[in-house]
Design a protein around this motif. Sequence first.
Motif, mmCIF file in Angstrom:
data_model
loop_
_atom_site.group_PDB
_atom_site.id
_atom_site.type_symbol
_atom_site.label_atom_id
_atom_site.label_comp_id
_atom_site.label_asym_id
_atom_site.label_seq_id
_atom_site.Cartn_x
_atom_site.Cartn_y
_atom_site.Cartn_z
ATOM 1 N N UNK A 21 5.946 4.257 -13.149
ATOM 2 C CA UNK A 21 4.581 4.717 -13.457
ATOM 3 C C UNK A 21 4.450 5.408 -14.813
ATOM 4 N N UNK A 22 5.447 6.213 -15.167
ATOM 5 C CA UNK A 22 5.421 6.895 -16.458
ATOM 6 C C UNK A 22 6.064 6.098 -17.565
ATOM 7 N N UNK A 23 6.368 4.822 -17.280
ATOM 8 C CA UNK A 23 6.939 3.878 -18.237
ATOM 9 C C UNK A 23 8.319 4.288 -18.732
ATOM 10 N N UNK A 24 9.107 4.991 -17.896
ATOM 11 C CA UNK A 24 10.479 5.286 -18.290
ATOM 12 C C UNK A 24 11.351 5.563 -17.087
ATOM 13 N N UNK A 25 12.665 5.452 -17.313
ATOM 14 C CA UNK A 25 13.658 5.745 -16.276
ATOM 15 C C UNK A 25 13.601 7.203 -15.860
ATOM 16 N N UNK A 84 0.848 -1.193 0.000
ATOM 17 C CA UNK A 84 0.000 0.000 0.000
ATOM 18 C C UNK A 84 0.884 1.244 0.000
ATOM 19 N N UNK A 85 0.568 2.191 -0.904
ATOM 20 C CA UNK A 85 1.372 3.401 -1.049
ATOM 21 C C UNK A 85 0.473 4.626 -0.942
ATOM 22 N N UNK A 86 1.056 5.713 -0.478
ATOM 23 C CA UNK A 86 0.299 6.951 -0.298
ATOM 24 C C UNK A 86 0.067 7.679 -1.615
ATOM 25 N N UNK A 87 0.966 7.498 -2.598
ATOM 26 C CA UNK A 87 0.782 8.145 -3.901
ATOM 27 C C UNK A 87 1.563 7.387 -4.967
ATOM 28 N N UNK A 88 1.307 7.738 -6.217
ATOM 29 C CA UNK A 88 1.993 7.102 -7.341
ATOM 30 C C UNK A 88 3.494 7.372 -7.283
ATOM 31 N N UNK A 89 3.895 8.469 -6.648
ATOM 32 C CA UNK A 89 5.306 8.821 -6.592
ATOM 33 C C UNK A 89 6.107 7.835 -5.751
ATOM 34 N N UNK A 90 5.428 7.153 -4.847
ATOM 35 C CA UNK A 90 6.111 6.204 -3.968
ATOM 36 C C UNK A 90 6.529 4.922 -4.690
ATOM 37 N N UNK A 91 6.013 4.696 -5.890
ATOM 38 C CA UNK A 91 6.359 3.463 -6.601
ATOM 39 C C UNK A 91 7.368 3.713 -7.719
ATOM 40 N N UNK A 92 7.930 4.917 -7.770
ATOM 41 C CA UNK A 92 9.005 5.183 -8.730
ATOM 42 C C UNK A 92 10.268 4.477 -8.257
ATOM 43 N N UNK A 140 1.129 16.597 -11.497
ATOM 44 C CA UNK A 140 -0.274 16.284 -11.185
ATOM 45 C C UNK A 140 -0.445 15.932 -9.710
ATOM 46 N N UNK A 141 0.490 15.158 -9.170
ATOM 47 C CA UNK A 141 0.365 14.696 -7.786
ATOM 48 C C UNK A 141 0.675 15.798 -6.774
ATOM 49 N N UNK A 142 1.583 16.734 -7.148
ATOM 50 C CA UNK A 142 2.020 17.737 -6.184
ATOM 51 C C UNK A 142 1.438 19.125 -6.442
ATOM 52 N N UNK A 143 0.511 19.198 -7.415
ATOM 53 C CA UNK A 143 -0.262 20.433 -7.579
ATOM 54 C C UNK A 143 0.383 21.514 -8.422
ATOM 55 N N UNK A 144 1.176 21.128 -9.415
ATOM 56 C CA UNK A 144 1.790 22.109 -10.308
ATOM 57 C C UNK A 144 1.196 21.997 -11.708
#
Length: 472
Positions: free
Chosen positions: A37-41, A1-9, A82-86
């Motif tokens: 998540x974005x399909x790239x390094x 379980x992760x708090x956001x998509x950024x945690x799975x980078x 998107x996740x951090x509001x910019x």
Amino acid sequence: MHESVLDVIGGTPLIRLGRVGAGLPAPVYLKAEFLNPGMSVKDRAALAMVLAAEKSGGLRPGGTIVESTSGNTGIGLAIVAARRGYQCIAVLPDKTSPDKIAVLRAYGARVVLTPAALPAEHPEHVRNLAQTISMRTPGGWLADQYDNPANPQAHVEATGPEIWEQTQGRVTHFVAGIGTGGTITGTARYLKQASAGSVRVIGADPHSSVYGGGDGSPYAVEAVGHYLHPETARDVWPLSYDEALVDRVERIGDRESITTVHRLAREEGLLVGGSSGTAVAAALRVARDAAPSDLVVVIAPDSGRGYLSRYFNDEWLLAMGFQDGAPDTPVLGDLAAAAGAPLAIALPATAIEALAVVASRGSGLEDGLALVVLNRTGGDETWAVPDVAGVLPLAELRALPDDEPLGPYLRPLPSTAGSGEAIAEADARLDPDQRWIPVLHDGRIAAVVARSDLARSHLAVAAAVPGIEEVR
């Protein structure tokens, strides 16, 4: 379980290339960066650059992230934004895959396209335009992956340690493409330190890219290498790239990269992008010369889903000359071989200089052909399409005064055709008024053939095979 998509980078697995690498002395393991998540390094660098900018105050709440990109870094930044509001603005060369452009827009990024073939000093060059937009946008922050130290540092802190831990320190060779240089530099820096300098680092580079000693002319594989426009006054390499950490560079042609991509999909079940094909092709070369006790790790930087309209599209491959055509079918490559290398001269040039090139090819050249006028000189027998300044029909060239410069008389390159296209199909597809046809092989001009040659070919085929009707 992760708090956001950024945690799975990050934390991507190593996958052995059991079929593509079969029979090689050393095993080859692919670092599957397309599983980010974005399909790239580039997700790694995107997150690291944003976090560093937040910490320094360069990027403030509600701000706008601006970046020049071939797509992948822009996608990573759009996800972080998107996740951090910019807000996010991605400036891309107009040759970028339409698949990646669509992904950027899906994440809410604003896409700005600019011509790919511009000198580095031009105000609309991708990096200069991004900088201008960032300065004119309230709250704008330029990520600048090329010179941002957070780019390679992301790989010092994560990618390198992951590889070392996953291989239990057994990695002996590390292979990665060179783009901004962040991935290879940061990962190499860690692996060199962890191994007391024993890990060998190999850069993978498109054949014409300047990193590996090429002439800088364009190539078909995206997101890797370094293009050098012939009018660029001073070639400046990214600060993210530390050449001293790279033991050698393997130069890989576009066709080899694309062929490798197809093999990975069909033999390993791995759908990856063209730059992954470049890197894996280099890794296979490394493994051929390695010992059984060695272990080769290669970065696969992105997914093939961003290139479905190109490297996995038969129409695009055929039109660019990356497919050889059906067996026993007359193809344009047959005519191109008979025509030989294209008539070509580099700017600046006058009519008398161009006529000397024509005369050097001997008599018999038809006025239906054209002289290819290039933006650069070079030793290659084929010429990259974006480096063509224009073309001039031989009939018009012969009518010019001797001392007349060619520039004002050039015409845009007409419709091209691939060397593997069937002659009959190419003839039907092209404008009937087009008198000469540049033929591409592996994305570069291999010859210019007269339209009349196509008609003669039809007649020859019709005469040789009963029941075939004349096409024209």
